[in-house]
Design a protein around this motif. Structure first.
Motif, PDB file in Angstrom:
ATOM      1  N   ASN A 126      38.125  29.092  17.210  1.00 41.58           N
ATOM      2  CA  ASN A 126      37.574  30.064  18.156  1.00 41.58           C
ATOM      3  C   ASN A 126      37.429  29.497  19.567  1.00 41.58           C
ATOM      4  O   ASN A 126      36.442  29.742  20.260  1.00 41.58           O
ATOM      5  N   MET A 127      38.436  28.732  19.978  1.00 41.21           N
ATOM      6  CA  MET A 127      38.503  28.274  21.367  1.00 41.21           C
ATOM      7  C   MET A 127      39.643  29.006  22.061  1.00 41.21           C
ATOM      8  O   MET A 127      40.712  29.212  21.473  1.00 41.21           O
ATOM      9  N   ALA A 128      39.410  29.406  23.290  1.00 34.48           N
ATOM     10  CA  ALA A 128      40.393  30.186  24.041  1.00 34.48           C
ATOM     11  C   ALA A 128      41.608  29.334  24.406  1.00 34.48           C
ATOM     12  O   ALA A 128      41.475  28.159  24.766  1.00 34.48           O
ATOM     13  N   LYS A 173      43.513  32.560  20.802  1.00 35.76           N
ATOM     14  CA  LYS A 173      42.411  31.677  20.399  1.00 35.76           C
ATOM     15  C   LYS A 173      42.822  30.872  19.177  1.00 35.76           C
ATOM     16  O   LYS A 173      43.673  31.278  18.385  1.00 35.76           O
ATOM     17  N   THR A 174      42.174  29.715  19.026  1.00 36.13           N
ATOM     18  CA  THR A 174      42.465  28.868  17.869  1.00 36.13           C
ATOM     19  C   THR A 174      41.854  29.475  16.608  1.00 36.13           C
ATOM     20  O   THR A 174      40.728  29.969  16.622  1.00 36.13           O
ATOM     21  N   ALA A 188      47.061  28.715  16.917  1.00 36.60           N
ATOM     22  CA  ALA A 188      46.405  29.677  17.809  1.00 36.60           C
ATOM     23  C   ALA A 188      46.964  31.073  17.556  1.00 36.60           C
ATOM     24  O   ALA A 188      48.180  31.275  17.518  1.00 36.60           O
ATOM     25  N   CYS A 218      43.860  40.122  16.753  1.00 32.60           N
ATOM     26  CA  CYS A 218      43.184  39.397  17.826  1.00 32.60           C
ATOM     27  C   CYS A 218      42.735  40.393  18.891  1.00 32.60           C
ATOM     28  O   CYS A 218      43.475  41.293  19.274  1.00 32.60           O
ATOM     29  N   VAL A 233      40.036  40.914  22.574  1.00 33.07           N
ATOM     30  CA  VAL A 233      39.241  40.304  23.624  1.00 33.07           C
ATOM     31  C   VAL A 233      38.454  41.391  24.342  1.00 33.07           C
ATOM     32  O   VAL A 233      38.954  42.488  24.597  1.00 33.07           O
ATOM     33  N   ILE A 268      33.981  33.588  23.661  1.00 30.31           N
ATOM     34  CA  ILE A 268      35.214  32.819  23.452  1.00 30.31           C
ATOM     35  C   ILE A 268      36.021  32.709  24.734  1.00 30.31           C
ATOM     36  O   ILE A 268      36.384  31.602  25.160  1.00 30.31           O
ATOM     37  N   PHE A 269      36.272  33.841  25.368  1.00 30.96           N
ATOM     38  CA  PHE A 269      37.098  33.858  26.568  1.00 30.96           C
ATOM     39  C   PHE A 269      36.217  33.889  27.815  1.00 30.96           C
ATOM     40  O   PHE A 269      35.347  34.759  27.931  1.00 30.96           O
TER      41      PHE A 269
END
Length: 262
Positions: free
Chosen positions: A138-140, A150-151, A161, A169, A171, A217-218
């Motif tokens: 959960n990293m952008a 995201k990962t 990712a 997915c 955002v 996340i973002f």
């Protein structure tokens, strides 16, 4: 009848021999000066064309070798030019990445894309860094152009990712013109779709959509894409909105992982 035919054939076969014998006898009888003249005439008439054909064939072979050498040299030059061109574009990308690194208040880990999921239903990439670089799920994943995804899976030295154009997915985003909040997710192809877009919002084709920062996340303000299609859905309070991503997901090479420093 048959015997006469055979005689005619034999006569025809003897004709070249008789001609050669006649020439030989003449050359023997003639004085030396005339022999020289006759020899020159025979050489010029009989052997000269053969010599010229030989020279012509030699020239063709030489020209062919020259063409092979020129093509080899041209190929080497083309490869070198392609190498310089690629280095030029890589330099532009890295410069943009360096400048972009200074514009946002997060730590960015530069990584390379080493794999692309061939499954058309699951859109993801593999990068060459994992927990060894402090990367977690959960990293952008972003570039200077905008959000990539995201990962979703991390190992020691690699990570997977999920791309933004994957249907699963999404955002949290905002229309930069109308300030309308919405969710953006993959539309099953190369475009994105806006979910929960209120019908009363004034969004039109050409509007820019950016990340809102909600969800954690973002980071906020990152490019998501541009609105290319808007239509009111009959019988609902929402619009059908299609968005062209800011990122070309098919040509990813160097990307960033966004890490929130504690």
């Amino acid at each position: 009848m048959l015997s006469s035919v055979i005689k005619q054939l034999k006569r025809r076969q003897l004709l070249p021999i008789l001609i050669v014998l006649s020439i030989s006898i003449i050359l023997i009888i003639l004085p030396l000066s005339l022999k020289i003249v006759v020899s020159r005439i025979l050489i010029s008439t009989l052997f000269y064309p053969i010599v010229q054909v030989d020279r012509f064939l030699t020239d063709i072979a030489h020209t062919k070798n020259i063409n092979i050498e020129l093509n080899q040299h041209l190929t080497q030059v083309s490869m070198q030019a392609a190498k310089y061109t690629e280095a030029h574009f890589e330099n532009i990308r890295l410069r943009r990445m360096l400048n972009f690194d200074l514009q946002i208040p997060y730590r960015l880990i530069p990584v390379e894309v080493i794999g692309l999921n061939p499954n058309l239903m699951i859109k993801s990439i593999e990068i060459n860094a994992g927990t060894d670089k402090g990367i977690d799920v959960n990293m952008a994943i972003i570039t200077a152009d905008g959000i990539i995804g995201k990962t979703i899976g991390v190992s020691n030295n690699s990570a997977v990712a999920q791309l933004l154009n994957d249907h699963n997915c999404k955002v949290s985003a905002i229309d930069q013109t109308t300030r309308a909040m919405c969710f953006i997710r993959g539309a099953g192809g190369k475009f994105l779709t806006m979910g929960d877009g209120p019908i009363e919002s004034e969004g039109v084709v050409g509007d820019t959509v950016i990340s809102s920062g909600l969800g954690g996340i973002f980071p906020p303000g990152l490019m998501v894409g541009t609105v290319i299609y808007v239509k009111n859905l009959e019988g609902t309070l929402f619009k059908d909105v299609t968005i062209k991503p800011a990122v070309d997901f098919g040509s990813l090479e160097e990307v960033f992982v966004v890490v929130y420093d504690e």
